[in-house]
Structure formats: structure tokens, C-alpha cells
Design an enzyme around this catalytic site. Sequence first.
Site, PDB file in Angstrom:
ATOM      1  N   ASP A 397      66.037   2.999   2.534  1.00 23.18           N
ATOM      2  CA  ASP A 397      66.643   2.302   3.667  1.00 23.18           C
ATOM      3  C   ASP A 397      68.019   2.871   4.000  1.00 23.18           C
ATOM      4  O   ASP A 397      68.783   3.256   3.108  1.00 23.18           O
ATOM      5  CB  ASP A 397      66.765   0.812   3.316  1.00 23.18           C
ATOM      6  CG  ASP A 397      67.380  -0.005   4.425  1.00 23.18           C
ATOM      7  OD1 ASP A 397      66.749  -0.116   5.488  1.00 23.18           O
ATOM      8  OD2 ASP A 397      68.499  -0.514   4.238  1.00 23.18           O
ATOM      9  N   GLU A 450      64.490   6.547   5.987  1.00 26.33           N
ATOM     10  CA  GLU A 450      64.815   5.911   7.260  1.00 26.33           C
ATOM     11  C   GLU A 450      66.150   6.522   7.699  1.00 26.33           C
ATOM     12  O   GLU A 450      67.213   6.084   7.268  1.00 26.33           O
ATOM     13  CB  GLU A 450      64.935   4.390   7.129  1.00 26.33           C
ATOM     14  CG  GLU A 450      65.117   3.719   8.487  1.00 26.33           C
ATOM     15  CD  GLU A 450      66.055   2.524   8.463  1.00 26.33           C
ATOM     16  OE1 GLU A 450      66.101   1.787   9.460  1.00 26.33           O
ATOM     17  OE2 GLU A 450      66.775   2.330   7.468  1.00 26.33           O
TER      18      GLU A 450
END
Length: 716
Positions: A397, A450
Site C-alpha cells: 500500500d 500500489e
Amino acid sequence: MPELEPSVITAVAEGKHAHPHTVLGQHQHRDGWIIRALRPLATTVTAIRADGERVTLEHVVSGLWQGRAGGAGQAYELEATYPDGSTWTADDPYRFTPTVGDVDLFLFGEGRHEQLWEMLGAHVRAHESADGTAFSVWAPHALAARVIGDFNAWDGLGHAMRRLDDSGVWELFVPGLQPGGTYKFELLTAAGHWVQRADPMARYAEVPPATASRIVASEHDWADAEWMAARAHRDPLTSPMSAYEVHLGSWRKDLGYRELADQLVDYVSELGYTHVEFMPVAEHPYGGSWGYQVTGYYAPTSRFGHPDEFRHLVDSFHRAGIGVIVDWVPAHFPKDEWALARFDGEPLYEHGDPRRGEHPDWGTLVFDFGRSQVRNFLVANALYWLEEFHIDGLRVDAVASMLYLDYSRADGEWVPNLHGGRENLEAIAFLQEVNATAYKRNPGIVMIAEESTAFPGVTTPTSAGGLGFGLKWNMGWMHDTLRYLAVDPMYRAHHHGQLTFSFVYAFSEHFLLPISHDEVVHGKGSLLHKMPGDHWQQLATVRAYLAYMWAHPGKQLLFMGQEFGQPSEWSEERGLDWWILDQPAHQGLHRLVGELNRRYRGTPALWERDDSADGFSLLSGDDAVNNVVAIARYSASGEPLVAVTNFSGRTIDGYRIGMPRAGDWAEVVNTDATEFGGSGVGNAGRVVATPDAWAGQPAVAELTLPPLGTLWLAPR
């Protein structure tokens, strides 16, 4: 009897001694042994040796007792009586040698202990003829450390830990402790204050909002050997991957890991997905963070059950032939005072300079990626999920926030790197290390970034200077196509570049195309309601878009609920809108997603050359007037699949398109088919391409393009 310095006695009596085992326990002295114990308030204390000998201890001062024993050193228990007549007998934690070895300490000091979870934390084990739990924690700034828990009524006076080395590892073996108990570490800060902290390496935690760690031992017997063996020989880049993203707490409400293993596995299997991706499952205090503010990096959240029940869930997916990806959050952590923040009274896991150690967007702290032990904590954590839970991939993330020192910071709010640049060199080195180590130790897994910027080499191997990820989320494709689709078909001709721009860079990285939870929250509405028009047109556009997405170069990810056209925006506080499946049109969309997945898995042209531009050609990319785009994909053996999408709201008859080869082609997918809720416009399942060159292709076909529809054509 040897005399002790008053300061030593005071430190031991107050549980402040950094090396209590040098005073307490069993120590050889001349021709015998001195046994010392701390038993405040006791009236008598007796050491009962393994051979049955009873050694009476005399009270020295402040609850410290000692006595002399002869013969050889041996195991013993301590029997203490109290003024109320009660007697308490227990093994002595201070008679044991350390449970952490010198090699472990060296590797951790170097930041290279790849199985750190086996060294630090709480471990149920047999040690020197006793069963119990070994505790260890890294707290270099602490002056003293104690274990507190339900086993000692949260009073750590009798369970002071010893400092093992200069890197600041503390250790204590507590005999008799078995799985299930709760505990924390109590640390004396340099400022002289005792603070209580959950175990950073805890593998189980209390159910939030409770914050204690739990002692745990796994008894799960894995049954996925066949899956793991096959995975080790599979290349994720050239294999099919369509992932179903899930928030475990709101797919269906009030399900635990075991119930999810029964219901979610069957559902994902029915839809034909190759993978499921869980939003973060590591322990977190606030459910509304969806798991993206982690306090227990090594503990699957106890909201849904025991860690072994999470293992059972993963095992069940594997036995069904489905891979499991987990969101992993090394970019930041929350400021909760009982967790990692200022863990031992000073900045430790976080960078000490707030210009590098605090995240302005999320009100969280940023790891000190340049500190070897912190980097080790994170690298080992990635390996822990991959190895202890058989996870098949980690989606990392907020990578962009790690790469840039000026991320979300204005001038003057950030410090340049040693070269004067904005790149976070320590974070880059960490990402390279975690990726290289993960792939080295776990063949067949995939690391996914990401990453929302144009940072070069995200999926380039570390050996070539890249970050070493396997896949990168194609955020540009997602934003461009969703902006394009938000425009009424009447005006889409002016935005055609948003639809086709991704083909320019489709092979610059190894991409995954995401329609994730982030696109259906915070006022963005559901995927269905991003589309203009009436309800039929919205559903038709979603169907055409998903078929276009599945045919586009790259892997796919779709957030739960979008597979059946959930009408409402997602909220973690309630389950999905399952009731909408009572409507035939939404059943049709659901049916289409299953068909796309099955066709995708069975069509190597759609995934076998995802890493090469040789597996792709753009058949029609400039037809802005008709809102049409057509592409061809090719397998390693050259077998093609053609996908044609009409994003206009009208049927187009006699549409000529260049084809990769002449002959009969089957209309294997038509998103406008009645079985999917469409109007039934199409080509009766068959298209003939004649050997006449057209638009750079050796053949040509005339098609009927359904409104807001996508066709997949394959050679018969």
C-alpha cells in the site's frame, strides 16, 4: 553468603535491574550454590530441588530471599507462604539460560534476521526441562523491561527481563505459561516513566478495542501441498490473474474466518476468479481504517477468529485452486500510545525527525527505513505472511508516499536526501530488499505495488536497479477510463484519448488494472452509478467496460459488489447489497463476470504474453466518432483473440475491422447477450473474415456492434 550492594538490591526489588538474572536465580558460589528469589510479602520461601531437597531461604531485605544449596546445580521450584496461610509454588523464571542465541542477536543487529518472528515476541516452547513461554522484545532506549499479563495480575515486579546485548533486546522465559494468556511489555523510559506496550511481534491480539497481546501456538495442519508445489513452478507474469478484492468484515456481516472459508471460497470459485485479495488483515484498533492503520503487524485481526482459523481460510482457498493476496502496509503506522509510537519512550520504529517521521495526510508515523532493525522488522514481516500463512502475494500500500521525501509536503517541510534530491533513498533500498528477499525465499509469489506516479523501474528487477516488484497497479488506466465513461456517449468522441492512452505505456511496467475499494467510497459512488444514462444503460456500460478491462493487457482486480452492480457506495459498516441479485438484469452482470473469468482463464492470448508488446496489437484506436476501440491479443503460439468495444449508445451495422487472420471466428463473448441482461444485438455467434488486407491486417470482417457492448472473437 556474598553481600549485595544496596543499589543492586533496590533495583531488583523494584523490578528495575537491567540484568536481574545476575542476582536472582541459581548461582555457583565456592563449593555450592546460592539461590535467590524475589517474593515480596511472603513469610517463608523454600526452594524445592529436583532431587527433593528443600532449601530454606532467608529474607534479606525488600522481599529478596536467599539460601545456600550444596551438590550439583539442578532444577528447582519456589514455595512461598503468605500471612493469610496460602501457599504458592512455581518454577523460577530466573533459573534459565537465555532463549535467544548469539547468532540471532548478531543477525538482528545487522538487520538480516529473515525469520525474526522466531526470535522476538512470545513463544510457547520447552526450555531446559520446563514448558513455558519465552518473551523477548527490542527496546534499546529502555532502562528496564518487565512482562505483565493476566498470569501475574498485570504486576511485572516478579517478571523483570534481562538485557541481552547492546542492540537492546530483552528476554525472559516464564515457565508454565501456555497459549491463550494475555500480556504486554512494561518499559522504564530514559525519563524515568513506566510505559505499557503491546508486543510489536505479537502473533495474536485481543479483540479491539482491547489492546493486549495474546500468547499463541499454531496447531494448523496444512493441506495445500499440491498448490504450494505447483505455485513454485508458476510465473505470475505469464499466468492468468483476475483478483476479487474483499473487505472481510463487510462482504457479509458477522462472519468469522471459518464461515468465510465456507461461503467466500464457494462464491469466488463460482465466479471463476484466480485470486482473492484481502484488504489488510493485520491487527488494527479502528475498524473504520479498513486495516490501513496497523498496530499488530504480525497478528491476523482477532475480529474474525484465531490465527489458525485464518490459516484455515487460506488453506481452503488453495484447495479450491484460488490464490490469496493480502494488502500490506509498511508505509506508515498510527500514533496509539500502547503500540509502536515512541515504543520505548523515544522514537524507535518511526524516524526521529518529524519532517521524515510523520505523515501529514493520515496523521500517522513513518518508519525509519534507514535503521537496520526497523528494516529487519518490516522485511521479516513480509516473509512472515508469505511463509507462516502461505500467502501468494502482497499488495504493498501507498508506495508513492514511501518513495518521495516531499510527498504531501510543502517547501520547507521536508529534508532532501544526501544528494539533494527528493527521493527517499532508505525507503527505496528497503523496497528493493523486501522484494528481492521475498522472491528468493518464496518462488511463485507476486509482490504488487500500489504506486501512482511515474517513478521509473517499479517492476524492473533489483538486479537491474529497479524496485523489484512483480506488478504495479495501473492507476492511470483506471482514472482515465473512468473519466471517459463518466461522459455521456454523445460527447465521448472529444475524450477518446482517455480510452486509448494506456496502450502507449501498457508494457512500460508489468501492470494490474484495478477497480478497487478506493473508487467506490468517499462520495465517489458505486461503479454502476459512475455511468451516465438510465439503469439499463448504466448496466450495459459496466458490462462493456469489464469485458474491455479483461481483454486489456495486464491483470485485473475488481472490488466486491461491483460484479453484480451494487447500487450503493461501499461502507464497511454494512454488508453488500445482495438483495439486488433478485433483479434479472443484475443477475446478468453477475453471470457475465463469471463468464469473463472462465473465458479469460481458458484463453492464453489474454495472459501468456502480458509482459511483452509482441502479444498485443491495436486494430482500431482512432475511431473517436463511433466511440469504438478494437484490440488483438496473442498467445505464445500466436493464437489471437480480438476484442471490440462500442462505447456509443447506438448499434453500428457493417462495421469493418482488420483481423489477424482470415476464416471463421466465434463470437465467444457478447456483453449485450440477453443472458447477461442485454438487448441481444450481435452476430449470431459467428463472424467471417475474408483475406483482404485492411488497416494493416491481413484480413477484414464486417461486424454488428451492439450499443454499449463488447465482443470477444476467437478463431474457430
